[in-house]
Design an enzyme around this catalytic site. Structure first.
Site, mmCIF file in Angstrom:
data_model
loop_
_atom_site.group_PDB
_atom_site.id
_atom_site.type_symbol
_atom_site.label_atom_id
_atom_site.label_comp_id
_atom_site.label_asym_id
_atom_site.label_seq_id
_atom_site.Cartn_x
_atom_site.Cartn_y
_atom_site.Cartn_z
ATOM 1 N N ARG A 1 -10.083 0.792 8.092
ATOM 2 C CA ARG A 1 -9.700 -0.568 8.469
ATOM 3 C C ARG A 1 -10.819 -1.295 9.181
ATOM 4 O O ARG A 1 -10.657 -2.465 9.537
ATOM 5 C CB ARG A 1 -8.492 -0.516 9.406
ATOM 6 C CG ARG A 1 -7.158 -0.780 8.739
ATOM 7 C CD ARG A 1 -6.115 -0.553 9.794
ATOM 8 N NE ARG A 1 -4.917 -1.300 9.616
ATOM 9 C CZ ARG A 1 -3.812 -0.788 9.059
ATOM 10 N NH1 ARG A 1 -3.813 0.418 8.558
ATOM 11 N NH2 ARG A 1 -2.719 -1.509 9.018
ATOM 12 N N ARG B 1 11.858 -5.047 5.110
ATOM 13 C CA ARG B 1 11.581 -3.647 4.763
ATOM 14 C C ARG B 1 12.478 -2.674 5.521
ATOM 15 O O ARG B 1 12.732 -2.831 6.705
ATOM 16 C CB ARG B 1 10.114 -3.345 5.098
ATOM 17 C CG ARG B 1 9.787 -1.862 5.013
ATOM 18 C CD ARG B 1 8.316 -1.591 5.058
ATOM 19 N NE ARG B 1 7.669 -2.084 6.254
ATOM 20 C CZ ARG B 1 6.366 -2.058 6.439
ATOM 21 N NH1 ARG B 1 5.577 -1.581 5.489
ATOM 22 N NH2 ARG B 1 5.848 -2.516 7.546
ATOM 23 N N ARG C 1 10.929 -0.366 11.134
ATOM 24 C CA ARG C 1 9.829 -0.126 12.065
ATOM 25 C C ARG C 1 9.829 -1.097 13.238
ATOM 26 O O ARG C 1 10.124 -2.282 13.067
ATOM 27 C CB ARG C 1 8.489 -0.228 11.326
ATOM 28 C CG ARG C 1 8.069 1.085 10.728
ATOM 29 C CD ARG C 1 6.898 0.982 9.804
ATOM 30 N NE ARG C 1 5.778 0.167 10.266
ATOM 31 C CZ ARG C 1 4.687 -0.034 9.538
ATOM 32 N NH1 ARG C 1 4.575 0.511 8.346
ATOM 33 N NH2 ARG C 1 3.707 -0.786 10.007
ATOM 34 N N ARG D 1 -0.987 -8.634 13.222
ATOM 35 C CA ARG D 1 -1.526 -7.644 12.266
ATOM 36 C C ARG D 1 -2.339 -8.347 11.172
ATOM 37 O O ARG D 1 -3.364 -7.835 10.723
ATOM 38 C CB ARG D 1 -0.381 -6.808 11.665
ATOM 39 C CG ARG D 1 0.136 -5.749 12.648
ATOM 40 C CD ARG D 1 1.545 -5.283 12.360
ATOM 41 N NE ARG D 1 1.731 -4.653 11.083
ATOM 42 C CZ ARG D 1 2.930 -4.424 10.531
ATOM 43 N NH1 ARG D 1 4.039 -4.776 11.171
ATOM 44 N NH2 ARG D 1 3.016 -3.825 9.375
ATOM 45 N N LYS E 1 0.840 -1.216 0.000
ATOM 46 C CA LYS E 1 0.000 0.000 0.000
ATOM 47 C C LYS E 1 0.869 1.257 0.000
ATOM 48 O O LYS E 1 0.667 2.169 -0.796
ATOM 49 C CB LYS E 1 -0.936 0.014 1.223
ATOM 50 C CG LYS E 1 -1.859 -1.193 1.313
ATOM 51 C CD LYS E 1 -2.791 -1.121 2.499
ATOM 52 C CE LYS E 1 -2.118 -1.161 3.860
ATOM 53 N NZ LYS E 1 -1.402 -2.428 4.168
HETATM 54 P P1 AP5 Z 1 4.818 -1.684 1.903
HETATM 55 O O1 AP5 Z 1 4.454 -0.883 0.698
HETATM 56 O O2 AP5 Z 1 5.594 -1.001 2.975
HETATM 57 O O3 AP5 Z 1 3.519 -2.421 2.456
HETATM 58 P P2 AP5 Z 1 2.240 -1.838 3.200
HETATM 59 O O4 AP5 Z 1 1.052 -2.501 2.602
HETATM 60 O O5 AP5 Z 1 2.263 -0.330 3.193
HETATM 61 O O6 AP5 Z 1 2.515 -2.442 4.631
HETATM 62 P P3 AP5 Z 1 2.436 -1.825 6.089
HETATM 63 O O7 AP5 Z 1 3.171 -2.795 6.981
HETATM 64 O O8 AP5 Z 1 2.870 -0.412 6.120
HETATM 65 O O9 AP5 Z 1 0.932 -1.940 6.326
HETATM 66 P P4 AP5 Z 1 0.226 -1.968 7.649
HETATM 67 O O10 AP5 Z 1 -1.151 -1.854 7.150
HETATM 68 O O11 AP5 Z 1 0.485 -3.111 8.543
HETATM 69 O O12 AP5 Z 1 0.901 -0.739 8.435
HETATM 70 P P5 AP5 Z 1 0.337 0.668 8.867
HETATM 71 O O13 AP5 Z 1 1.478 1.589 8.979
HETATM 72 O O14 AP5 Z 1 -0.836 1.073 8.046
HETATM 73 O O15 AP5 Z 1 5.639 -2.976 1.401
HETATM 74 C C1 AP5 Z 1 6.231 -3.845 2.347
HETATM 75 C C2 AP5 Z 1 7.605 -4.301 1.811
HETATM 76 O O16 AP5 Z 1 7.407 -5.135 0.675
HETATM 77 C C3 AP5 Z 1 8.494 -3.135 1.361
HETATM 78 O O17 AP5 Z 1 9.819 -3.419 1.730
HETATM 79 C C4 AP5 Z 1 8.356 -3.112 -0.163
HETATM 80 O O18 AP5 Z 1 9.549 -2.672 -0.801
HETATM 81 C C5 AP5 Z 1 8.052 -4.575 -0.478
HETATM 82 N N1 AP5 Z 1 7.108 -4.722 -1.570
HETATM 83 C C6 AP5 Z 1 6.013 -3.951 -1.840
HETATM 84 N N2 AP5 Z 1 5.363 -4.403 -2.934
HETATM 85 C C7 AP5 Z 1 6.066 -5.507 -3.356
HETATM 86 C C8 AP5 Z 1 5.894 -6.409 -4.445
HETATM 87 N N3 AP5 Z 1 4.885 -6.294 -5.325
HETATM 88 N N4 AP5 Z 1 6.791 -7.423 -4.564
HETATM 89 C C9 AP5 Z 1 7.834 -7.535 -3.683
HETATM 90 N N5 AP5 Z 1 8.056 -6.699 -2.649
HETATM 91 C C10 AP5 Z 1 7.174 -5.700 -2.488
HETATM 92 O O19 AP5 Z 1 -0.249 0.343 10.319
HETATM 93 C C11 AP5 Z 1 0.611 0.039 11.411
HETATM 94 C C12 AP5 Z 1 -0.231 -0.040 12.687
HETATM 95 O O20 AP5 Z 1 -0.875 1.235 12.929
HETATM 96 C C13 AP5 Z 1 -1.399 -1.047 12.635
HETATM 97 O O21 AP5 Z 1 -0.961 -2.342 12.984
HETATM 98 C C14 AP5 Z 1 -2.372 -0.431 13.647
HETATM 99 O O22 AP5 Z 1 -1.978 -0.720 14.966
HETATM 100 C C15 AP5 Z 1 -2.205 1.073 13.423
HETATM 101 N N6 AP5 Z 1 -3.142 1.608 12.428
HETATM 102 C C16 AP5 Z 1 -2.830 2.202 11.225
HETATM 103 N N7 AP5 Z 1 -3.936 2.598 10.574
HETATM 104 C C17 AP5 Z 1 -4.979 2.254 11.372
HETATM 105 C C18 AP5 Z 1 -6.393 2.360 11.226
HETATM 106 N N8 AP5 Z 1 -6.946 2.903 10.117
HETATM 107 N N9 AP5 Z 1 -7.173 1.897 12.247
HETATM 108 C C19 AP5 Z 1 -6.634 1.349 13.353
HETATM 109 N N10 AP5 Z 1 -5.299 1.187 13.535
HETATM 110 C C20 AP5 Z 1 -4.491 1.639 12.564
#
Ligand code: AP5
Length: 228
Positions: A98, A137, A171, A182, A23
């Site tokens: 979410r 990552r 992270r 997660r 994402k």
């Molecule tokens: P990356 O693009 O970083 O993946 P992502 O989908 O953004 O993953 P996140 O871990 O950031 O998502 P998340 O939803 O768990 O975290 P968030 O910060 O929102 O890609 C990952 C890796 O893979 C990278 O190294 C990239 O280079 C590689 N990659 C990407 N695409 C690829 C491909 N096609 N092939 C190969 N490699 C690839 O949330 C963190 C925490 O915050 C949550 O756990 C929760 O506690 C809280 N939170 C955030 N938003 C909310 C909400 N709306 N409601 C409640 N809690 C929330």
């Protein structure tokens, strides 16, 4: 693909998908190409934690466990950010909504300003790939560009391709145990949004097991259709 901006009318997009689906990686590319604002609730919450705000203090332990922060906190943070001037011409929601409560809150916020979700794009991936993606990552500490030990390395290993900075971060919640939780939270609370947006007629699916460039091409085609 070059990074040229496409001249487009305002559009609001939701990127759905489990942790590690790509994402953030893809939102940054769409932001550059279409002149949209990437709005990541994960980034907003990590900023709140770093600043030690009331919301950040409440969110910290929840995020470390891999659970979802309360709808009340997340919607309040999102609402404040959405009111800022740069968000008025189109946003890519990355990691929001979410839960169904958050999706309904987003519909209401958008309706208040005569906007609506143009497309909710589900990045479809296998759970098995997620731990590898997340544990590899790392991110440029200066500009936030994301990298991966195997799938996306900087041309010069010690230097960010985008800004030339030499400090990278990993992270705190990118460990196998937290990733597993997660994923549990994603399947229990977020996956139902696929039906939610399906029933609104705005759901699109992309095979996010493809390489980063191919996923980008698929997403670009969808956004171009959405703004047409
Ligand atoms: P990356 O693009 O970083 O993946 P992502 O989908 O953004 O993953 P996140 O871990 O950031 O998502 P998340 O939803 O768990 O975290 P968030 O910060 O929102 O890609 C990952 C890796 O893979 C990278 O190294 C990239 O280079 C590689 N990659 C990407 N695409 C690829 C491909 N096609 N092939 C190969 N490699 C690839 O949330 C963190 C925490 O915050 C949550 O756990 C929760 O506690 C809280 N939170 C955030 N938003 C909310 C909400 N709306 N409601 C409640 N809690 C929330």
């Amino acid at each position: 693909m070059d990074g040229a901006k496409t001249n487009s009318k305002a559009v609001d997009l939701v990127l759905l998908g489990p942790p590690g689906a790509g994402k953030g990686t893809q939102a940054r590319k769409l932001q550059d190409r279409f002149g949209l604002v990437q709005l990541s609730t994960g980034d907003l919450l990590r900023d709140a934690v770093a600043q030690g705000t009331e919301a950040g203090i409440a969110a910290k332990t929840v995020m470390e466990r891999g659970d979802l922060v309360s709808d009340e906190i997340v919607v309040a943070i999102l609402r404040d950010r959405l009111e800022e001037a740069d968000c008025q011409s189109g946003v890519i929601f990355d990691g929001f909504p979410r839960t169904t409560v958050q999706a309904e809150a987003l519909d209401n916020l958008m309706a208040e300003s005569g906007r609506g979700v143009g497309a909710a794009i589900s990045l479809d991936v296998d759970d098995d790939a997620m731990v590898e993606r997340i544990s590899g990552r790392f991110t440029c500490a200066a500009c936030g560009e994301g990298y991966h030990d195997s799938f996306k390395t900087p041309a010069n290993p010690d230097e960010c391709d985008q800004c030339g900075a030499t400090v990278f971060t990993r992270r705190a919640d990118d460990n196998a145990e937290t990733v597993t939780q997660r994923l549990v939270a994603y399947h229990a609370q977020t996956a139902p949004l696929i039906s939610y947006y399906g029933s609104q007629g705005v759901l699109r699916n992309v095979d996010a097991m493809q390489d980063i460039e191919k996923v980008e091409q698929n997403l670009t085609a969808i956004v171009e259709e959405t703004v047409a």
